[in-house]
Motif scaffolding. Structure first.
Motif, short mmCIF file in Angstrom:
data_model
loop_
_atom_site.label_atom_id
_atom_site.label_comp_id
_atom_site.label_asym_id
_atom_site.label_seq_id
_atom_site.Cartn_x
_atom_site.Cartn_y
_atom_site.Cartn_z
N ALA A 1 0.83 -1.21 0.00
CA ALA A 1 0.00 0.00 0.00
C ALA A 1 0.86 1.26 0.00
O ALA A 1 0.59 2.23 -0.72
CB ALA A 1 -0.93 -0.01 1.21
N ALA A 2 1.93 1.24 0.82
CA ALA A 2 2.83 2.40 0.88
C ALA A 2 3.52 2.62 -0.46
O ALA A 2 3.67 3.76 -0.92
CB ALA A 2 3.87 2.20 1.98
N ALA A 3 3.94 1.52 -1.10
CA ALA A 3 4.60 1.63 -2.40
C ALA A 3 3.66 2.21 -3.45
O ALA A 3 4.05 3.03 -4.29
CB ALA A 3 5.10 0.26 -2.85
N ARG A 4 2.40 1.81 -3.39
CA ARG A 4 1.41 2.33 -4.35
C ARG A 4 1.27 3.85 -4.20
O ARG A 4 1.21 4.58 -5.19
CB ARG A 4 0.08 1.62 -4.14
CG ARG A 4 -0.96 1.90 -5.23
CD ARG A 4 -2.27 1.18 -4.92
NE ARG A 4 -2.08 -0.25 -4.77
CZ ARG A 4 -2.41 -0.93 -3.68
NH1 ARG A 4 -2.95 -0.30 -2.64
NH2 ARG A 4 -2.22 -2.23 -3.61
N VAL A 5 1.19 4.31 -2.97
CA VAL A 5 1.07 5.75 -2.71
C VAL A 5 2.34 6.48 -3.16
O VAL A 5 2.29 7.60 -3.68
CB VAL A 5 0.81 6.00 -1.21
CG1 VAL A 5 0.87 7.49 -0.90
CG2 VAL A 5 -0.55 5.44 -0.81
N MET A 6 3.49 5.83 -2.97
CA MET A 6 4.77 6.48 -3.26
C MET A 6 4.97 6.76 -4.76
O MET A 6 5.78 7.60 -5.13
CB MET A 6 5.91 5.59 -2.76
CG MET A 6 7.23 6.32 -2.57
SD MET A 6 8.50 5.27 -1.83
CE MET A 6 9.16 4.44 -3.27
N THR A 7 4.22 6.07 -5.62
CA THR A 7 4.41 6.29 -7.05
C THR A 7 4.00 7.69 -7.47
O THR A 7 4.44 8.20 -8.50
CB THR A 7 3.61 5.25 -7.88
OG1 THR A 7 2.22 5.33 -7.52
CG2 THR A 7 4.13 3.85 -7.61
N SER A 8 3.13 8.35 -6.68
CA SER A 8 2.76 9.74 -6.98
C SER A 8 2.60 10.50 -5.68
O SER A 8 1.50 10.82 -5.25
CB SER A 8 1.46 9.80 -7.79
OG SER A 8 0.43 9.09 -7.11
N PRO A 9 3.73 10.77 -5.00
CA PRO A 9 3.66 11.39 -3.67
C PRO A 9 3.18 12.84 -3.73
O PRO A 9 3.68 13.65 -4.52
CB PRO A 9 5.11 11.31 -3.18
CG PRO A 9 5.93 11.26 -4.43
CD PRO A 9 5.10 10.53 -5.44
N GLU A 10 2.20 13.15 -2.91
CA GLU A 10 1.73 14.53 -2.78
C GLU A 10 1.55 14.80 -1.29
O GLU A 10 0.60 14.33 -0.68
CB GLU A 10 0.40 14.73 -3.53
CG GLU A 10 0.52 14.62 -5.04
CD GLU A 10 -0.81 14.87 -5.74
OE1 GLU A 10 -1.69 15.46 -5.10
OE2 GLU A 10 -0.94 14.47 -6.91
N LEU A 11 2.48 15.55 -0.72
CA LEU A 11 2.45 15.79 0.71
C LEU A 11 2.73 17.26 0.99
O LEU A 11 3.61 17.86 0.36
CB LEU A 11 3.51 14.95 1.42
CG LEU A 11 3.26 13.44 1.48
CD1 LEU A 11 4.56 12.72 1.78
CD2 LEU A 11 2.23 13.12 2.53
N PRO A 12 2.01 17.86 1.95
CA PRO A 12 2.36 19.23 2.35
C PRO A 12 3.76 19.26 2.97
O PRO A 12 4.15 18.31 3.64
CB PRO A 12 1.29 19.60 3.37
CG PRO A 12 0.70 18.30 3.82
CD PRO A 12 0.86 17.33 2.69
#
Length: 267
Positions: A6-17
């Motif tokens: 799940a973390a890897a999936r999110v990491m493919t398009s990281p958008e973080l403040p």
């Protein structure tokens, strides 16, 4: 394994403040504070251990709070320790240097050793008192006050958790982690008693608590490209991802770099 995927999936398009990033920690919690501050850099203090430490610190006569932060890829000590320094929020760069080894620059300065980290803090805060955790915990109050001198910022370094975790003796390591948390509690109490008014505790990276994985779970490093290989990451140029890995530019995380990170999707 599911958490990692799940973390890897999110990491493919990281958008973080920016305020959620590890590179903002010094700016948010340490710089320009009126209180005399101790900055504890605890190698491999992952979030769950931080929560445990907060509970132990509640017996200290002080207000205690915890805030999460997103680590800086690749999550290895030379990168993470540089990421909690002054100017990491505005000028943080990762390159390949001699022998294709990673080089980290903060505020235009190369950061590759403890001396470099202390120098970066000195540059912003004036002379910093540089101590290791064991010194703080074992000193008498009089000795500790002498070591702190008149420094406005006290740096305390701890490598115990990382060293125990790297031993790959997981059952024994958990007991050692518990001991280190007790030492941290003692050190904080002593620092406050010696005149420190504010303590900020942070980490360079976390860790995966798993037994040694067999050869059946090992993934070959990229067949192409130049870069640096670690247990769970390859960082470099020209590497090709396989079906079992993901590849993301470090620039996607707001890092000044032309390098990519390739890492397994799961265990």
């Amino acid at each position: 394994d599911r958490v990692l995927i799940a973390a890897a999936r999110v990491m493919t398009s990281p958008e973080l403040p920016a305020s959620d990033l590890q590179r903002s920690i010094h700016h948010r919690f340490v710089r320009n504070r009126p209180e005399r501050t101790a900055y504890l850099l605890v190698d491999a203090l992952r979030y769950e251990l931080g929560v445990d430490l907060v509970e132990r610190l509640r017996i200290v006569n002080a207000e205690v709070e915890i805030t999460s932060a997103v680590g800086t890829p690749p999550t290895i000590t030379p990168v993470g320790m540089a990421a909690v320094l002054p100017l990491a929020d505005t000028d943080f760069r990762i390159d390949l240097g001699v022998n294709d080894r990673l080089e980290v620059h903060v505020g235009g300065n190369p950061i590759g050793s403890v001396k470099d980290r202390v120098g970066q803090l000195d540059h912003v805060h004036g002379p910093v008192a540089d101590l290791v955790l064991d010194d703080v915990a074992q000193c008498s109050n009089k000795e500790l006050k002498k070591k702190l001198g008149t420094a406005n910022l006290v740096l305390v370094r701890s490598t115990e958790i990382d060293a125990d975790g790297e031993s790959d003796q997981l059952a024994a390591s958990w007991g050692s982690f518990d001991t280190t948390l007790n030492v941290l509690q003692t050190a904080v109490a002593k620092l406050l008693h010696a005149g420190i008014q504010r303590v900020v505790i942070t980490a360079d990276h976390g860790f995966l608590a798993v037994r040694q994985l067999g050869e059946d779970r090992r993934i070959d490093k990229p067949a192409t490209g130049i870069g640096e290989m670690h247990r769970r990451a390859w960082i470099g140029r020209g590497g090709t991802a396989s079906e079992s890995t993901i590849k993301v530019p470090l620039a996607a995380f707001g890092i000044a770099s032309d390098l990519d990170i390739i890492t397994p999707k799961g265990l």
